[in-house]
Design a protein around this motif. Structure first.
Motif, PDB file in Angstrom:
ATOM      1  N   ILE A  17      11.786  -2.767 -16.446  1.00 30.65           N
ATOM      2  CA  ILE A  17      10.791  -2.671 -15.389  1.00 30.65           C
ATOM      3  C   ILE A  17      11.098  -1.468 -14.500  1.00 30.65           C
ATOM      4  CG2 ILE A  17      10.400  -5.155 -15.390  1.00 30.65           C
ATOM      5  CD1 ILE A  17      11.990  -5.261 -12.758  1.00 30.65           C
ATOM      6  N   ASP A  18      10.070  -0.985 -13.846  1.00 28.27           N
ATOM      7  CA  ASP A  18      10.207   0.147 -12.935  1.00 28.27           C
ATOM      8  C   ASP A  18       9.860  -0.349 -11.539  1.00 28.27           C
ATOM      9  OD1 ASP A  18      10.183   2.483 -11.504  1.00 28.27           O
ATOM     10  OD2 ASP A  18       8.977   3.605 -12.940  1.00 28.27           O
ATOM     11  N   VAL A  19      10.886  -0.597 -10.735  1.00 23.63           N
ATOM     12  CA  VAL A  19      10.668  -1.122  -9.389  1.00 23.63           C
ATOM     13  C   VAL A  19       9.839  -0.147  -8.556  1.00 23.63           C
ATOM     14  CG1 VAL A  19      11.817  -1.879  -7.263  1.00 23.63           C
ATOM     15  CG2 VAL A  19      12.802  -2.462  -9.492  1.00 23.63           C
ATOM     16  N   GLU A  20      10.003   1.152  -8.805  1.00 27.00           N
ATOM     17  CA  GLU A  20       9.250   2.148  -8.039  1.00 27.00           C
ATOM     18  C   GLU A  20       7.748   2.063  -8.320  1.00 27.00           C
ATOM     19  OE1 GLU A  20      10.831   6.010  -8.657  1.00 27.00           O
ATOM     20  OE2 GLU A  20      12.778   5.546  -7.732  1.00 27.00           O
ATOM     21  N   GLN A  21       7.368   1.439  -9.431  1.00 26.23           N
ATOM     22  CA  GLN A  21       5.955   1.260  -9.751  1.00 26.23           C
ATOM     23  C   GLN A  21       5.423  -0.081  -9.240  1.00 26.23           C
ATOM     24  OE1 GLN A  21       3.783   3.467 -11.224  1.00 26.23           O
ATOM     25  NE2 GLN A  21       5.429   4.953 -11.001  1.00 26.23           N
ATOM     26  N   GLY A  22       6.200  -0.764  -8.414  1.00 25.92           N
ATOM     27  CA  GLY A  22       5.714  -1.981  -7.778  1.00 25.92           C
ATOM     28  C   GLY A  22       5.964  -3.259  -8.549  1.00 25.92           C
ATOM     29  N   VAL A  23       6.830  -3.210  -9.570  1.00 28.75           N
ATOM     30  CA  VAL A  23       7.124  -4.410 -10.348  1.00 28.75           C
ATOM     31  C   VAL A  23       8.444  -5.001  -9.854  1.00 28.75           C
ATOM     32  CG1 VAL A  23       7.477  -5.388 -12.639  1.00 28.75           C
ATOM     33  CG2 VAL A  23       5.937  -3.433 -12.346  1.00 28.75           C
ATOM     34  N   ALA A  32       4.683 -12.680 -13.375  1.00 25.05           N
ATOM     35  CA  ALA A  32       5.187 -11.401 -12.880  1.00 25.05           C
ATOM     36  C   ALA A  32       4.992 -11.364 -11.361  1.00 25.05           C
ATOM     37  CB  ALA A  32       4.436 -10.251 -13.527  1.00 25.05           C
ATOM     38  N   ILE A  33       5.782 -10.548 -10.691  1.00 28.08           N
ATOM     39  CA  ILE A  33       5.649 -10.356  -9.249  1.00 28.08           C
ATOM     40  C   ILE A  33       5.421  -8.875  -8.996  1.00 28.08           C
ATOM     41  CG2 ILE A  33       6.732 -10.608  -6.992  1.00 28.08           C
ATOM     42  CD1 ILE A  33       8.422 -12.857  -8.143  1.00 28.08           C
ATOM     43  N   LEU A  34       4.322  -8.577  -8.302  1.00 29.07           N
ATOM     44  CA  LEU A  34       3.911  -7.191  -8.078  1.00 29.07           C
ATOM     45  C   LEU A  34       3.780  -6.912  -6.585  1.00 29.07           C
ATOM     46  CD1 LEU A  34       1.021  -7.168 -10.714  1.00 29.07           C
ATOM     47  CD2 LEU A  34       3.382  -6.411 -11.072  1.00 29.07           C
ATOM     48  N   ASP A  35       4.112  -5.701  -6.207  1.00 31.77           N
ATOM     49  CA  ASP A  35       3.940  -5.263  -4.827  1.00 31.77           C
ATOM     50  C   ASP A  35       2.733  -4.336  -4.744  1.00 31.77           C
ATOM     51  OD1 ASP A  35       6.187  -6.603  -3.782  1.00 31.77           O
ATOM     52  OD2 ASP A  35       7.514  -5.004  -4.480  1.00 31.77           O
ATOM     53  N   ILE A  36       1.765  -4.678  -3.914  1.00 39.15           N
ATOM     54  CA  ILE A  36       0.573  -3.849  -3.713  1.00 39.15           C
ATOM     55  C   ILE A  36       0.805  -2.995  -2.472  1.00 39.15           C
ATOM     56  CG2 ILE A  36      -1.930  -3.839  -3.473  1.00 39.15           C
ATOM     57  CD1 ILE A  36      -0.902  -5.214  -6.004  1.00 39.15           C
ATOM     58  N   PRO A  37       0.680  -1.681  -2.569  1.00 36.77           N
ATOM     59  CA  PRO A  37       0.901  -0.827  -1.391  1.00 36.77           C
ATOM     60  C   PRO A  37      -0.062  -1.157  -0.256  1.00 36.77           C
ATOM     61  CG  PRO A  37       0.783   0.471  -3.419  1.00 36.77           C
ATOM     62  CD  PRO A  37       0.346  -0.911  -3.769  1.00 36.77           C
ATOM     63  N   ASP A  38       0.400  -0.962   0.957  1.00 35.70           N
ATOM     64  CA  ASP A  38      -0.460  -1.174   2.126  1.00 35.70           C
ATOM     65  C   ASP A  38      -1.679  -0.266   2.042  1.00 35.70           C
ATOM     66  OD1 ASP A  38       1.311  -3.013   3.145  1.00 35.70           O
ATOM     67  OD2 ASP A  38       2.332  -1.569   4.463  1.00 35.70           O
ATOM     68  N   GLY A  80     -12.845   3.720 -10.313  1.00 37.29           N
ATOM     69  CA  GLY A  80     -12.207   4.784  -9.548  1.00 37.29           C
ATOM     70  C   GLY A  80     -10.775   4.467  -9.177  1.00 37.29           C
ATOM     71  N   ALA A  81     -10.143   3.567  -9.941  1.00 39.66           N
ATOM     72  CA  ALA A  81      -8.817   3.074  -9.591  1.00 39.66           C
ATOM     73  C   ALA A  81      -7.724   3.748 -10.414  1.00 39.66           C
ATOM     74  CB  ALA A  81      -8.751   1.562  -9.792  1.00 39.66           C
ATOM     75  N   GLU A  82      -6.488   3.571  -9.965  1.00 36.75           N
ATOM     76  CA  GLU A  82      -5.312   4.037 -10.690  1.00 36.75           C
ATOM     77  C   GLU A  82      -4.750   2.864 -11.480  1.00 36.75           C
ATOM     78  OE1 GLU A  82      -0.721   5.534  -9.810  1.00 36.75           O
ATOM     79  OE2 GLU A  82      -2.137   5.244  -8.138  1.00 36.75           O
ATOM     80  N   ALA A  83      -4.610   3.016 -12.790  1.00 35.79           N
ATOM     81  CA  ALA A  83      -4.071   1.948 -13.629  1.00 35.79           C
ATOM     82  C   ALA A  83      -2.573   1.797 -13.371  1.00 35.79           C
ATOM     83  CB  ALA A  83      -4.316   2.250 -15.097  1.00 35.79           C
ATOM     84  N   LYS A  84      -2.120   0.542 -13.246  1.00 34.46           N
ATOM     85  CA  LYS A  84      -0.718   0.295 -12.916  1.00 34.46           C
ATOM     86  C   LYS A  84      -0.022  -0.654 -13.890  1.00 34.46           C
ATOM     87  CE  LYS A  84       1.116   1.244  -9.389  1.00 34.46           C
ATOM     88  NZ  LYS A  84       2.053   2.348  -9.059  1.00 34.46           N
ATOM     89  N   TRP A  85      -0.635  -1.820 -14.156  1.00 30.07           N
ATOM     90  CA  TRP A  85       0.046  -2.861 -14.908  1.00 30.07           C
ATOM     91  C   TRP A  85      -0.912  -3.482 -15.930  1.00 30.07           C
ATOM     92  CZ3 TRP A  85      -0.488  -3.677  -9.397  1.00 30.07           C
ATOM     93  CH2 TRP A  85       0.537  -3.078  -8.654  1.00 30.07           C
ATOM     94  N   TYR A 114      -0.102   7.047 -19.313  1.00 33.37           N
ATOM     95  CA  TYR A 114      -0.642   6.823 -17.970  1.00 33.37           C
ATOM     96  C   TYR A 114       0.301   5.996 -17.097  1.00 33.37           C
ATOM     97  CZ  TYR A 114      -4.928   8.842 -19.759  1.00 33.37           C
ATOM     98  OH  TYR A 114      -5.853   9.705 -20.308  1.00 33.37           O
ATOM     99  N   GLN A 115       1.543   5.834 -17.533  1.00 40.36           N
ATOM    100  CA  GLN A 115       2.571   5.127 -16.758  1.00 40.36           C
ATOM    101  C   GLN A 115       2.104   3.721 -16.374  1.00 40.36           C
ATOM    102  OE1 GLN A 115       3.261   8.260 -13.689  1.00 40.36           O
ATOM    103  NE2 GLN A 115       5.302   8.414 -14.582  1.00 40.36           N
ATOM    104  N   VAL A 116       1.565   3.026 -17.363  1.00 44.28           N
ATOM    105  CA  VAL A 116       1.120   1.644 -17.184  1.00 44.28           C
ATOM    106  C   VAL A 116       2.194   0.722 -17.759  1.00 44.28           C
ATOM    107  CG1 VAL A 116      -0.647  -0.054 -17.803  1.00 44.28           C
ATOM    108  CG2 VAL A 116      -1.304   2.308 -17.306  1.00 44.28           C
ATOM    109  N   GLN A 117       2.583  -0.289 -17.006  1.00 44.00           N
ATOM    110  CA  GLN A 117       3.676  -1.162 -17.413  1.00 44.00           C
ATOM    111  C   GLN A 117       3.170  -2.513 -17.914  1.00 44.00           C
ATOM    112  OE1 GLN A 117       7.527  -1.012 -15.222  1.00 44.00           O
ATOM    113  NE2 GLN A 117       6.243  -0.205 -13.586  1.00 44.00           N
TER     114      GLN A 117
END
Length: 348
Positions: A17-23, A32-38, A80-85, A114-117
């Motif tokens: 996992i990549d913690v810097e990507q919010g995982v 799974a536990i994800l962090d959504i940026p403010d 219009g979103a950025e793919a993350k997970w 696209y750095q999708v986890q």
């Protein structure tokens, strides 16, 4: 020694996992536990691909892995979103390690681009099917939706249309498609679609509505028109066709009308269909022409939103236009052209 479900998960699907990507927590627990940026909102989409419906039984597993993710990332781009997970539920008739390895190779080739986890999912035994749920983030209040088109907005697409539909026709041996040469180009378009995530980053500042073209230009345009209560004119001379498609027309293997028909109702293009206010289009195209933006971010202007449907009678027309498609007018050099506007529908 034969492998079981959890052996397969650990060998092929479990990645660091990549913690810097919010995982915070990925594969290996109940959730799974994800962090959504403010200041951001979560967007979620889910697509199922079923053997014999969405893909052929003998499909190359690399391509199936690639496309099963691509169609979901295309939905993320349309917002219009950025793919993350992404999470993956796969049903397998048996454990074929070569097949699974190739499927994962295709899936992660696109995910890594696209750095999708991959953060979780499920594996089970049964008829082959794949269900993918993709998650992305977008700044609060900036997500693109289908209900923002206005009269006077320009109608645009992100790339050539019709190749995916022709690729499917070639695979199914429909009509006179046996005459088509360079068939692999169209099969590639069908099976190796490219999600327009790079263009999506620019669209949030310019587009008034957006959708991805999965079921055909007319079918998906209807969704925008229904939500926006508008009608539209599509200028066929401006609908982009690939060089491969143009060569088939030049050689007489398909007619111009057939090419337009594939573009209008063929489906499986996964380009973006979007509207841009007329006073923003010049700045948008100028941005796309700069070196800052990838060559994958392209805009073709194919028509315009023509009228607002405000009265009750007009609303009734647009609500029933999914079958009649009266809200769309196709023209060539300003003359009406009659095309079959029906796109893909699972139950028709």
């Amino acid at each position: 020694m034969s492998q079981g479900e959890f052996d397969i998960i650990h060998q092929y699907f479990d990645r660091p996992i990549d913690v810097e990507q919010g995982v915070t927590l990925g594969i290996g627990d109940d959730c799974a536990i994800l962090d959504i940026p403010d200041g951001y909102q979560l967007v979620v989409t889910t697509d199922s691909l079923v053997s014999g419906v969405h893909f052929f039984d003998d499909v190359d597993p690399y391509r199936l892995g690639y496309k099963s993710l691509a169609v979901n990332l295309s939905d993320i781009a349309a917002m219009g979103a950025e793919a993350k997970w992404v999470s993956l539920a796969i049903t397998l008739p048996s454990i074929d390690e070569h097949w699974i390895s190739e499927f994962c190779r295709g899936f992660f080739a696109l995910a890594d681009k696209y750095q999708v986890q991959l953060i979780g999912g499920d594996t089970t035994k049964g008829p082959l099917s794949i269900t993918v749920s993709a998650k992305g983030i977008v700044k609060k209040g900036q997500a693109l939706r289908r209900n923002g088109a206005q009269p006077g907005d320009l109608l645009c697409v992100s790339g050539p249309l019709g190749d995916g539909g022709l690729g499917l026709a070639v695979k199914l041996l429909i009509g006179n498609c046996d005459k088509v040469d360079n068939q692999q180009a169209f099969i590639d378009a069908l099976e190796l679609t490219e999600p327009r995530l790079l263009l999506a980053k620019q669209l949030v500042n310019f587009a008034s509505s957006c959708i991805d073209i999965s079921d055909g230009l007319s079918q998906d345009l209807i969704h925008i028109l229904e939500k926006s209560q508008c009608s539209a004119q599509v200028e066929l001379e401006n609908v982009p066709l690939s060089e491969a498609m143009k060569k088939q027309i030049q050689k007489g293997h398909i007619s111009q009308l057939q090419a337009w028909q594939f573009a209008v109702s063929g489906g499986d293009d996964y380009e973006l269909l979007f509207t841009v206010p007329a006073d923003k289009i010049a700045a948008f195209k100028q941005l796309l022409n700069t070196q800052v933006v990838s060559k994958e971010a392209v805009c073709y202007q194919i028509g315009k939103i023509t009228a607002s449907l405000a009265s009750n009678q007009q609303k009734e027309t647009i609500e029933h236009s999914a079958s009649s498609h009266r809200a769309i007018t196709f023209t060539h050099l300003k003359q009406p052209i009659n095309l079959d506007k029906a796109g893909w529908d699972h139950f028709k």
